[in-house]
Design a protein around this motif. Structure first.
Motif, PDB file in Angstrom:
ATOM      1  N   THR A 174      -3.002  -3.980  -3.485  1.00 62.48           N
ATOM      2  CA  THR A 174      -2.313  -2.842  -2.866  1.00 62.48           C
ATOM      3  C   THR A 174      -1.134  -3.298  -2.020  1.00 62.48           C
ATOM      4  O   THR A 174      -0.051  -2.708  -2.071  1.00 62.48           O
ATOM      5  CB  THR A 174      -3.292  -2.038  -1.996  1.00 62.48           C
ATOM      6  N   ARG A 178       2.790  -2.606  -2.502  1.00 62.56           N
ATOM      7  CA  ARG A 178       3.539  -1.944  -1.428  1.00 62.56           C
ATOM      8  C   ARG A 178       4.791  -2.730  -1.069  1.00 62.56           C
ATOM      9  O   ARG A 178       5.860  -2.156  -0.836  1.00 62.56           O
ATOM     10  CB  ARG A 178       2.645  -1.786  -0.199  1.00 62.56           C
ATOM     11  N   GLU A 237      -4.777   0.816   5.080  1.00 67.01           N
ATOM     12  CA  GLU A 237      -5.406   0.541   3.794  1.00 67.01           C
ATOM     13  C   GLU A 237      -6.803   0.008   4.087  1.00 67.01           C
ATOM     14  O   GLU A 237      -6.983  -1.191   4.337  1.00 67.01           O
ATOM     15  CB  GLU A 237      -4.603  -0.484   2.993  1.00 67.01           C
ATOM     16  N   SER A 242      -3.828  -3.225   7.752  1.00 63.41           N
ATOM     17  CA  SER A 242      -3.365  -2.061   8.499  1.00 63.41           C
ATOM     18  C   SER A 242      -2.256  -2.499   9.435  1.00 63.41           C
ATOM     19  O   SER A 242      -2.065  -3.695   9.679  1.00 63.41           O
ATOM     20  CB  SER A 242      -4.513  -1.406   9.275  1.00 63.41           C
TER      21      SER A 242
END
Length: 387
Positions: A174, A178, A237, A242
């Motif tokens: 992820t 991103r 996340e 984070s």
């Protein structure tokens, strides 16, 4: 603590933010609790160890410790960066005691066993008796240096001490997606672009503080004067990372209004936007249009952390004076955080403190980190996979 009580308090940490409590004092003060936590949180995951810029050339090596384990960061003859246990396979002697360049082989100072830069055992003087450098019972092929599983991303060297974490690309898919846009070549700014802060706090408190922007108006008044609390947003996340982002990043300017060159091909968001994430467990990253940084948190003791800060640029030859100025600016910001993370560590000596509460509106990124630690520890205690 009885097992049911252990589960109860971990469940309270992982509860919805409106109801959750933070990790209790033992996770910051008690050696037994912290040792168990380390196994679940730091050894069984991809933890940050160092950066590749510490060993830039083939043959460069640097001895390190992580959770008390002696490790060796080494760039082999082909330029591949490897991490080994920094001990001889003969009697466990430390092989390298200070950073240096390995010109030939890595020689043990005790009995002169020698290892190639790729870890192979290549010489065992007198192992079979005086003048006999081999012995049928000593199989060199099985006695090379023990390599620690490692991965490099954004020049950060990650290690998985347990050896059984899922692949790094799978764990952090992820975040890789991103930040795909800022996945550009980066160049370390050199000696003036790295510094280390010795902080009297548990490493987790440094992560917790970095995650959130709630403290900006009071801890960073200078930064808040142009990048206000209301200009920030949360990055969340669960189970991965984070942090916070800002819509009003302001580029550093030199005496003649010059700026660092931008990374090429960025979208308009990065004209004034920037993001700052804590990659669980112990890495703090910053990404901006013209430079980025990595902060590797070294857990030294329950109440002591070394923050290793490294600044990177879009081009290798940026002005030295500008790099000095930028490093000084960031160092000033990070020093402002030292007071609060050390204060929270001291506060953990209060026996009545139950871990605290979270603002549902402002503490989401920090709560996610607490919940991740609690969930990994619960899985560790129950003997199940946390990933």
């Amino acid at each position: 603590m009885p097992k049911d009580q252990q589960t109860d308090y971990l469940s309270a940490v992982s509860a919805p933010i409106e109801l959750a409590r933070g990790l209790p004092n033992a996770h910051y003060t008690d050696p037994a609790t912290i040792a168990e936590e380390n196994a679940a949180v730091l050894e069984a995951t991809w933890a940050a160890l160092s950066v590749g810029a510490e060993v830039p050339e083939p043959g460069d090596c640097k001895p390190l410790e992580f959770l008390g384990q002696p490790l060796l960061l080494l760039r082999d003859g082909d330029g591949q960066l490897r991490v080994f246990q920094n001990i001889c396979r003969h009697r466990g002697m430390i092989l390298v005691s200070e950073p240096r360049k390995i010109e030939g082989a890595i020689r043990c100072p005790y009995h002169s066993w020698c290892y190639a830069k790729d870890g192979r055992l290549v010489s065992t003087p007198h192992v079979g008796g005086p003048g006999q450098n081999s012995h049928p019972a000593m199989d060199r092929a099985t006695l090379g240096l023990v390599e620690v599983r490692s991965h490099i991303w954004r020049d950060v060297v990650f290690i998985n001490l347990s050896g059984d974490a899922p692949p790094f690309e799978e764990v952090h898919e992820t975040l890789l997606t991103r930040w795909k846009e800022v996945e550009k070549p980066i160049f370390h700014g050199g000696p003036e672009s790295s510094f280390m802060l010795e902080v009297e706090t548990n490493w987790k408190l440094a992560v917790e503080n970095y995650c959130e922007s709630y403290h900006l108006p009071w801890v960073h008044p200078g930064l808040n004067s142009y990048s206000r609390l209301e200009d920030h947003y949360h990055i969340e996340e669960p189970g991965k990372f984070s942090g916070q982002g800002t819509y009003v990043y302001r580029q550093l300017k030199g005496e003649e209004e010059e700026v660092f060159p931008d990374f090429e091909g960025l979208s308009s968001f990065w004209d004034e936007g920037a993001e700052y994430v804590a990659v669980y467990p112990n890495l703090l990253l910053g990404a901006q249009r013209d430079h980025c940084y990595a902060i590797v948190l070294e857990p030294v003791a329950h109440d002591r952390t070394r923050e290793h800060v490294h600044l990177y640029y879009a081009q290798p030859d940026t002005p030295e004076a500008m790099r000095h100025k930028n490093a000084a600016l960031w160092k000033g910001v990070f020093i402002e955080d030292v007071v609060v993370v050390e204060g929270m560590q001291k506060g953990r000596a209060a026996p009545g403190f139950d871990g605290g509460r979270f603002s549902p509106a402002m503490d989401g990124p920090t709560h996610l980190f607490h919940a991740w630690v609690a969930e990994r520890l619960a899985a560790h205690r129950e003997g199940r996979d946390a990933d």
